[in-house]
Design an enzyme around this catalytic site. Structure first.
Site, short mmCIF file in Angstrom:
data_model
loop_
_atom_site.label_atom_id
_atom_site.label_comp_id
_atom_site.label_asym_id
_atom_site.label_seq_id
_atom_site.Cartn_x
_atom_site.Cartn_y
_atom_site.Cartn_z
N ASP A 228 0.80 -1.25 -0.08
CA ASP A 228 0.00 0.12 0.03
C ASP A 228 0.71 1.19 -0.13
O ASP A 228 1.87 1.49 -0.74
CB ASP A 228 -0.99 -0.02 1.34
CG ASP A 228 -2.38 0.69 0.93
OD1 ASP A 228 -2.30 1.75 0.86
OD2 ASP A 228 -3.43 -0.07 0.85
N HIS A 279 -3.53 6.13 3.67
CA HIS A 279 -4.48 4.68 3.36
C HIS A 279 -3.81 3.33 3.97
O HIS A 279 -4.61 2.57 4.66
CB HIS A 279 -4.36 4.65 2.01
CG HIS A 279 -5.40 3.74 1.24
ND1 HIS A 279 -5.11 2.24 0.81
CD2 HIS A 279 -6.51 3.71 0.99
CE1 HIS A 279 -5.81 1.96 0.49
NE2 HIS A 279 -7.17 2.62 0.40
N SER A 461 -11.41 -1.05 -0.28
CA SER A 461 -10.01 -1.00 0.35
C SER A 461 -10.14 -1.44 1.94
O SER A 461 -9.45 -1.74 2.24
CB SER A 461 -9.47 0.36 0.37
OG SER A 461 -8.84 0.51 -1.04
#
Length: 821
Positions: A228, A279, A461
């Site tokens: 990520d 994220h 996600s």
């Protein structure tokens, strides 16, 4: 959300200090034009209150004023992270004030040497012990003496303040030879997590995780890789992070001054206005936030290691970097990169792009699977068939779609044959459980001041790491499982009620059933036991919701269902009796029809009782009657002109009326735009204020460009508007604390006195029209006319974590509430 490879490469834009209406004569507008269509979905939870329709905002506020307000928000606020009305908890909670863990570069330093190096003027340092050859625990006490019984005492003059503690941690971190210093935390051990924000994590009971934790909480040796944006330090993650890798080859994209290196720290600045999504940190927290430590949130796994693999930077990620990350994470060789000495059994990729999967990447997946790794992939958030979504459409991966609170597909989630299973990814435009917070996924994230905190995101996600964590739990009880076997078990044990006509795979994952099947220990002769997915449902006017009722035991569970309370006639059920096979679930539809009830907030109670086996559960049904039509919204399309300045034209700003269902269509000059929208909830002509609803395309952490071309229509630019987050900390909850008066129970608090049978008094608050503080839940009162907050607890069946004189009652979701015997 899902990190999009194809579009994020275009997002390397630099934030500018201001935005203006483009009325400059020397910068011509494009002659051609196209149009954009879509719809907005404003958050409609209990906390939104009752709204009054007002005149069009453009006439009252003025297009120029609106444009400059939008511009100011983009330029000055950085990333406008949305998701909930107020920050529920600071990472400072549960810190043992004065105790610091210090990590020295040198090993096996004597205690005397350590104390000499960590001396601080005005404080006495005490060496409390070793954690490892590098880690030391130091306690600080203010120096001085105080009088005790006419004599001198060496006891501390006073306790350290939080500010002093934070200052000491910073000072220790700056000492040469100290790699880092961090606060010591208070930790307790229970099978259901005692993390104060666990009560906000509705997404875990929805997948039957509490019952799975009774079987296993994970394996210390299990490694889950998070491929990520990298990760940042966070007290709810740090102890579980192992060395990872930064595989971003372009130094500009990496933002850390070099290319590939061994530091996978997320450098942020990955949104067009220079903000940061962080994220990977959010994804990592769902998989494995430190659980049962009395701090923040819980992770799906409580044991094991998290391995950050950084492949997404300021401009997204290249296919080569992502492929290298997948290869390295699964134990493959990447020339010029140090070997991964701890290959991951589970690899989570909450990222994707559009197109057919390249063979080179498919080969890497195949090789990784052959080595024993299992790849879990997010399906994507375009509300389209995932057949053309990479890497969801690859072979030998587990592709995960997203469901909302009610178990149905999230409006944004991709679907179709590539999707294998669904998991909770949320829907922040809703508040279906009436806790006054949008139904997103709560996990670790820096706050607006870049301090450790927690936030709600939604997206596939967020769904994928739930499955990655459940796979890790399955491997903890059967490490020999292959990728194909894990996928098969997840599909065979999924809750089919979450299937959909568009294609939602096998349905919503059932963590307990999957772990039991993996263990090979599902005992159909075990006693049946009742479980439910939630203790609260919330409605606005007429409506229906599905409650998931489970048999978390063997045999066949028979359940009776009934509704009680003064307003029971407004609530009906699809069935009054249920029959549930071993380790399965069935949906129970709850319907609300207020009829002629006057405007106001009401409550009824759904009671479920096992007539065979054991267990009972009470589900609060809250509903509001008479909500007025919502306020109009405003949408704006921002762009950069030829001078690189952010602009919003008057023709790029439009009213989106509530009475149109928040649909819009707008003609725009041909260029690349970024869309954002807002509602002036407090009607003061200012926008993006605390608590006001805002939204972005595609979402707050993933601002995607919109290409408007001549004579073309760009459809479905649709997104949600949710309350803008605050950076203020929520006060510590007083619910469940002793009291003698309302004043001791905080703002809006109520004291139930000892004279009413509550030993020492009991702080609570009304939750009929609002939510409860973190660490508490809303339950029916004995008169069946109102609802009040009760402290949540672990250790069901006895006192557990409740105060003396109180009992921790099972609420049917795996947790409990403190009440009198």
């Amino acid at each position: 959300m899902i990190r999009r490879l194809a579009v994020l490469g275009l997002l390397g834009l630099t934030a500018c200090p201001f935005i203006e209406i483009d009325d400059d004569d020397d910068i011509p507008l494009p002659a051609s034009s196209g149009s954009v269509q879509g719809a907005l979905t404003p958050f409609q939870g209990q906390s939104a209150g009752v709204h009054i329709t007002r005149s069009p905002l453009l006439e009252e506020a003025g297009a120029r004023k609106l444009s400059r307000a939008v511009a100011s928000a983009l330029a000055s606020k950085g990333v406008l992270r949305t998701g909930y009305p107020a920050s529920p908890l600071s990472a400072q909670e549960s810190i043992i004030t004065g105790e610091v863990i210090v990590r020295f570069d040198e090993a096996n330093l004597p205690a005397e040497t350590v104390l000499e190096r960590v001396r601080a003027s005005g404080y006495r340092a005490v060496h409390k012990g070793y954690i490892s050859e590098h880690l030391h625990v130091i306690r600080y006490e203010p120096t001085g003496v105080q009088a005790q019984a006419g004599a001198q005492s060496s006891a501390p003059v006073r306790a350290l303040t939080s500010a002093e503690h934070s200052s000491l941690v910073q000072r220790l971190s700056a000492i040469p030879g100290v790699r880092y210093a961090e606060s010591n935390l208070r930790v307790k051990a229970f099978s259901v997590p005692n993390d104060p924000l666990y009560s906000r994590q509705w997404h875990y009971p929805n997948m039957n995780l509490p019952a799975a934790w009774d079987i296993t909480t994970g394996d210390d040796s299990m490694v889950v890789a998070v491929v990520d944006t990298g990760i940042v330090r966070h007290p709810d993650l740090d102890s579980r992070i192992i060395p990872g890798m930064d595989l971003i080859s372009d130094s500009t994209n990496a933002g850390d001054g070099n290319g590939v290196d061994t530091d996978p720290t997320d450098m942020g600045k990955d949104t067009p206005n220079g903000g940061s999504s962080f994220h990977g940190t959010h994804v990592a927290g769902t998989i494995g936030a430190v659980s049962n430590n009395g701090l923040g949130v819980s992770g799906v796994t409580w044991k094991g290691k998290l391995q950050p693999v950084r492949v997404l930077g300021a401009s997204g990620g290249s296919l080569a970097d992502i492929a290298a990350g997948m290869n390295w994470a699964s134990g493959g060789s990447v020339p010029g990169v140090p070997a991964n000495t701890s290959p991951a059994r589970v690899v989570n990729l909450s990222l994707g792009g559009t197109g057919t999967a390249p063979q080179s990447v498919q080969d890497i997946v195949n090789a990784g699977v052959a080595r024993g790794s299992i790849f879990v992939i997010a399906a994507g958030n375009e509300n389209q068939n995932a057949t053309n979504t990479f890497p969801c459409n690859m072979q030998n991966v587990i592709c995960v779609g997203s469901v909302r609170f009610n178990g149905k597909r999230s409006s944004f989630s991709n679907y179709g044959s590539p999707v294998d299973v669904m998991a909770t990814g949320g829907q922040t435009s809703e508040d279906r459980n009436g806790d006054s917070y949008p139904d997103g996924v709560l996990s670790t994230l820096p706050d607006a001041r870049n301090q450790p905190g927690y936030d709600w995101y939604n997206g596939t996600s967020m769904a994928a790491p739930h499955v990655a964590g459940i796979v890790a739990l399955m491997l903890a009880v059967n490490e020999s499982l292959t990728s194909a076997q894990v996928e098969s078990i997840l599909k065979e044990t999924a809750d089919t009620a979450s299937q959909c006509t568009e294609g939602c795979g096998a349905g919503l994952v059932n963590a307990q059933a999957a772990v039991l099947r993996a263990k090979g220990a599902s005992d159909p002769s075990a006693p049946p036991k009742l479980g439910v997915s939630t203790t609260q449902l919330s409605f606005t006017g007429n409506g229906s919701q599905q409650l998931t009722v489970r048999n978390v035991g063997g045999g066949t569970l028979q359940v009776s269902a009934s509704v009680a309370g003064a307003q029971a006639s407004a609530v009906s059920l699809s069935n009054s009796t249920l029959s549930i096979p071993a380790y399965k679930s069935v949906p129970l539809t709850v319907n609300v029809n207020p009829g002629a009830l006057s405007n106001g907030n009401y409550v009824a109670q759904l009671t479920l009782k096992a007539t065979t086996g054991t267990g009972s559960a009470e589900v609060l049904v809250k509903f509001r009657v008479g909500a007025s039509q919502d306020k109009d919204a405003v949408i704006a399309f921002a762009y950069k002109n030829l001078l690189g300045e952010w602009k919003v034209d008057e023709e790029g700003v439009a009213l989106v009326p509530a009475d149109s269902g928040y649909s819009y269509a707008l003609e725009l000059p041909s260029r690349t735009y970024y869309a954002l929208a807002t509602i002036d909830d407090d009607e003061d002509g200012e926008f993006f204020e605390e608590g006001e609803r805002v939204g972005f395309w595609r979402d707050a952490t993933e601002l995607e460009p919109i290409e408007v071309k001549k004579d073309q229509v760009v459809k479905d630019i649709s997104f949600t508007l949710v309350p803008y987050r605050s950076t203020e900390e929520e006060p510590t909850s007083t619910v469940g604390q002793p009291c003698t008066s309302n004043a001791q129970c905080g703002t809006a608090g109520l004291c139930v006195p000892a004279s009413e049978g509550y030993p020492g008094g009991y702080c609570t608050q009304d939750c009929l029209s609002s939510g409860c503080p973190a660490g508490s839940k809303c339950y029916f009162n004995t008169a069946e006319t109102a609802a009040y907050c009760f402290a949540t607890c672990t250790g069901v069946g006895g006192q557990g974590t409740c105060r003396s004189g109180y009992v921790c009652y099972d609420d049917g979701t795996g947790g409990g509430a403190c009440d009198i015997p």
